[in-house]
Write a protein that holds these residues in place. Sequence first.
Motif, short mmCIF file in Angstrom:
data_model
loop_
_atom_site.label_atom_id
_atom_site.label_comp_id
_atom_site.label_asym_id
_atom_site.label_seq_id
_atom_site.Cartn_x
_atom_site.Cartn_y
_atom_site.Cartn_z
N ASN A 250 26.86 38.88 50.34
CA ASN A 250 26.16 40.16 50.33
C ASN A 250 26.92 41.20 49.48
O ASN A 250 27.13 42.33 49.90
CB ASN A 250 25.98 40.68 51.76
CG ASN A 250 24.92 41.75 51.86
OD1 ASN A 250 24.10 41.93 50.96
ND2 ASN A 250 24.93 42.51 52.96
N MET A 251 27.31 40.78 48.27
CA MET A 251 28.16 41.60 47.41
C MET A 251 27.40 42.06 46.18
O MET A 251 26.83 41.24 45.45
CB MET A 251 29.38 40.77 46.99
CG MET A 251 30.38 41.48 46.09
SD MET A 251 31.41 42.69 46.95
CE MET A 251 32.29 41.62 48.09
N THR A 252 27.35 43.37 45.94
CA THR A 252 26.77 43.88 44.70
C THR A 252 27.81 43.76 43.58
O THR A 252 29.00 43.59 43.83
CB THR A 252 26.35 45.35 44.84
OG1 THR A 252 27.53 46.16 45.02
CG2 THR A 252 25.41 45.54 46.03
N MET A 253 27.34 43.89 42.35
CA MET A 253 28.27 43.81 41.23
C MET A 253 29.19 45.04 41.20
O MET A 253 30.34 44.94 40.78
CB MET A 253 27.52 43.67 39.91
CG MET A 253 26.81 42.32 39.75
SD MET A 253 27.94 40.89 39.81
CE MET A 253 27.81 40.39 41.54
N ALA A 254 28.69 46.19 41.65
CA ALA A 254 29.55 47.37 41.73
C ALA A 254 30.67 47.14 42.74
O ALA A 254 31.82 47.53 42.51
CB ALA A 254 28.73 48.60 42.11
N GLN A 255 30.34 46.50 43.88
CA GLN A 255 31.36 46.19 44.88
C GLN A 255 32.33 45.14 44.36
O GLN A 255 33.54 45.22 44.61
CB GLN A 255 30.70 45.72 46.17
CG GLN A 255 29.95 46.82 46.91
CD GLN A 255 29.11 46.28 48.05
OE1 GLN A 255 28.54 45.18 47.98
NE2 GLN A 255 29.00 47.05 49.12
N LEU A 256 31.83 44.15 43.60
CA LEU A 256 32.71 43.14 43.03
C LEU A 256 33.68 43.79 42.04
O LEU A 256 34.87 43.46 42.02
CB LEU A 256 31.90 42.05 42.34
CG LEU A 256 32.71 40.97 41.62
CD1 LEU A 256 33.60 40.22 42.60
CD2 LEU A 256 31.79 40.00 40.88
N ALA A 257 33.18 44.69 41.19
CA ALA A 257 34.04 45.38 40.24
C ALA A 257 35.14 46.14 40.97
O ALA A 257 36.30 46.14 40.54
CB ALA A 257 33.21 46.34 39.38
N ASP A 258 34.80 46.76 42.09
CA ASP A 258 35.79 47.51 42.87
C ASP A 258 36.83 46.59 43.49
O ASP A 258 38.00 46.95 43.62
CB ASP A 258 35.07 48.31 43.96
CG ASP A 258 35.99 49.27 44.68
OD1 ASP A 258 36.66 50.09 44.01
OD2 ASP A 258 36.06 49.21 45.93
N ARG A 259 36.41 45.36 43.86
CA ARG A 259 37.30 44.42 44.56
C ARG A 259 38.17 43.58 43.62
O ARG A 259 39.19 43.03 44.05
CB ARG A 259 36.47 43.46 45.42
CG ARG A 259 35.85 44.05 46.66
CD ARG A 259 36.90 44.28 47.75
NE ARG A 259 36.28 44.60 49.01
CZ ARG A 259 35.94 43.70 49.94
NH1 ARG A 259 36.17 42.42 49.71
NH2 ARG A 259 35.40 44.07 51.06
N LEU A 260 37.75 43.41 42.36
CA LEU A 260 38.43 42.45 41.49
C LEU A 260 39.94 42.67 41.35
O LEU A 260 40.70 41.70 41.33
CB LEU A 260 37.77 42.43 40.11
CG LEU A 260 36.59 41.47 39.98
CD1 LEU A 260 35.92 41.63 38.62
CD2 LEU A 260 37.02 40.03 40.20
N PRO A 261 40.44 43.92 41.23
CA PRO A 261 41.90 44.07 41.14
C PRO A 261 42.64 43.49 42.34
O PRO A 261 43.77 43.03 42.22
CB PRO A 261 42.08 45.59 41.04
CG PRO A 261 40.82 46.08 40.42
CD PRO A 261 39.74 45.20 41.02
N THR A 262 42.00 43.51 43.52
CA THR A 262 42.61 42.92 44.71
C THR A 262 42.42 41.41 44.74
O THR A 262 43.33 40.66 45.08
CB THR A 262 42.00 43.54 45.98
OG1 THR A 262 42.23 44.95 45.98
CG2 THR A 262 42.62 42.94 47.24
N LEU A 263 41.22 40.93 44.36
CA LEU A 263 40.91 39.50 44.43
C LEU A 263 41.61 38.71 43.33
O LEU A 263 41.90 37.53 43.51
CB LEU A 263 39.40 39.29 44.31
CG LEU A 263 38.53 39.84 45.44
CD1 LEU A 263 37.06 39.68 45.08
CD2 LEU A 263 38.84 39.13 46.75
#
Length: 551
Positions: free
Chosen positions: A443-456
């Motif tokens: 249930n992840m939007t691309m905006a949320q993925l962009a926000d998470r990528l530095p952590t992931l």
Amino acid sequence: MIRSIRTLAGFACLALLGCTAFAQPSEDKPGPAPNASPGFEIADVHSSAHTTVQFFTGGSLRGDHYILHNATMVDMVSLAYGLDRDNVLSGPAWLDTNRFDVYARAPRATSPDDIKLMLRALLAERFSLVVHNDTHPLPSYVLRVDKGGLKMKEADPAEDSKLDEHHTPDNPPPGTPAYYSVTCHNRTMTQTREMLQNYASQYLPKPVVDATGLKGRYDFELAWTWRPAPGGLTIFDAVQKQLGLKLSLEPYPTPVVIVDSVNEKPTANAPGLDKKLPPPPPAEFDVAVLTPSKPDARLNANITGSQITATGLTLKFMIAYAWNLNPNDDDLISNAPKFLNQDHWDLLAKAAPESQSIGPDGKPQFDFDLLPHMVQTMLVERFQMKSHLEDRVIDAFTLVAAGPKMKKADPLNRTGCKEGPGPDGKDPRIANPILGRLIYCQNMTMAQLADRLPTLAGGYIFTPVLDNTGLTDAYDFTLSFSTAGQLHSAPPPTAAQANSNSNDQSNPPDPNGGLSLPDAMARQLGIKLVKEKRPSPVLVIVYIDKTPTDN
């Protein structure tokens, strides 16, 4: 156990019947009444400030204050009820995404069990949290006796129970995988399960369950490749060949907490809170001894209790760690003198009492949330460092749609990403160890993925990511790729390359068969990760001494 720190992220990187809601004691009665659940005397609860890399290292009791930083509701529920995060089920979509800080007063001698009860009371009082307990089959690494028979030796009950850990010797031959091993004496299967969970976390992102039925105590040695690598020995093969046991990933009945209802925003803090609950003192080392490293010193750090011992540290590494920057990206540190990456230092330091937390064993230990701040303070004081952050135009990452291949999500599911297999249970790392990372997002939007990528994607991304996909739906997807340390391929393509008419815009094949994050995203998700010039935070060094002040 000594925490060995091998990466920048590492250096940076626990039953309730029926529905429950605890009432917090009033401020004029700070101590719990007889037979009542204990509660914090007073608490500041607010949303966390946004950061590029969002890590939660756990709660800590420092002096008479309990502190949580960057905690999701799932983090707080798992702490309060003594369960793994994966064992917190149901609840609204934001449970894994919204982050909170908690700063509360508790008596210095508060036990870990009472802290859990206090946190339960706070969640019920400030978020109206209501939960109930249940049992649910969850993916777990189940440990059983292999069909070939047990290979561990029964222990002499008179000998001491102990565990000795060993690492690959320094300077192994090129191409030799890094091995890790343990020598165990008089250990129960419960202790063996805990050892696997703690020491083989590179392979075992899910809980390890003991289903052997063995009640005795055993002596054994176990050696495996520290992380998946070509020509290495996985923990699965090592356990089978050396111990006569078998680890298999399968659904296993597990105690869980079901979130029935919870508010997204906490109730307001009490008036005059800043006077009743002043901020904690600045984080600093009580003592820090800096000495030049030996010529053959390697980058390494060990933390034992409240003391840290590190070798082979460059000033650039320490600055990057303290300000959460990539030490390999020269654009992120401006005006850096050459000696920052030339001189090497050994550090022996102890946290000041007010910067220590109380561990599960009741003894003082490092508060990992504060360690970057301690290093910052040391650099400013000992190297006379002066600096500031400002936005400058540098290379940064952008998400671009390129024929999305992801499944649209059920909007009722929780939003978040987890390390390990998705619902199908498939783990490509077992067949191809060079794919060291496996992430399942729901249930992840691309905006949320962009926000998470530095952590992931530690090791790949250290600056904010921009979503330029134009996609607004939420998706479920699995992403499998090689860690930055496993990879030796070219950097991500530029924006011009990504927007060209070429049918193959992926990076050149990696010599060791690895798959970069950009290539994995393009092939598996239909999303390109590209570089382009745009403003991003940069640390500007105004002044720094080449040598520290005297110890």
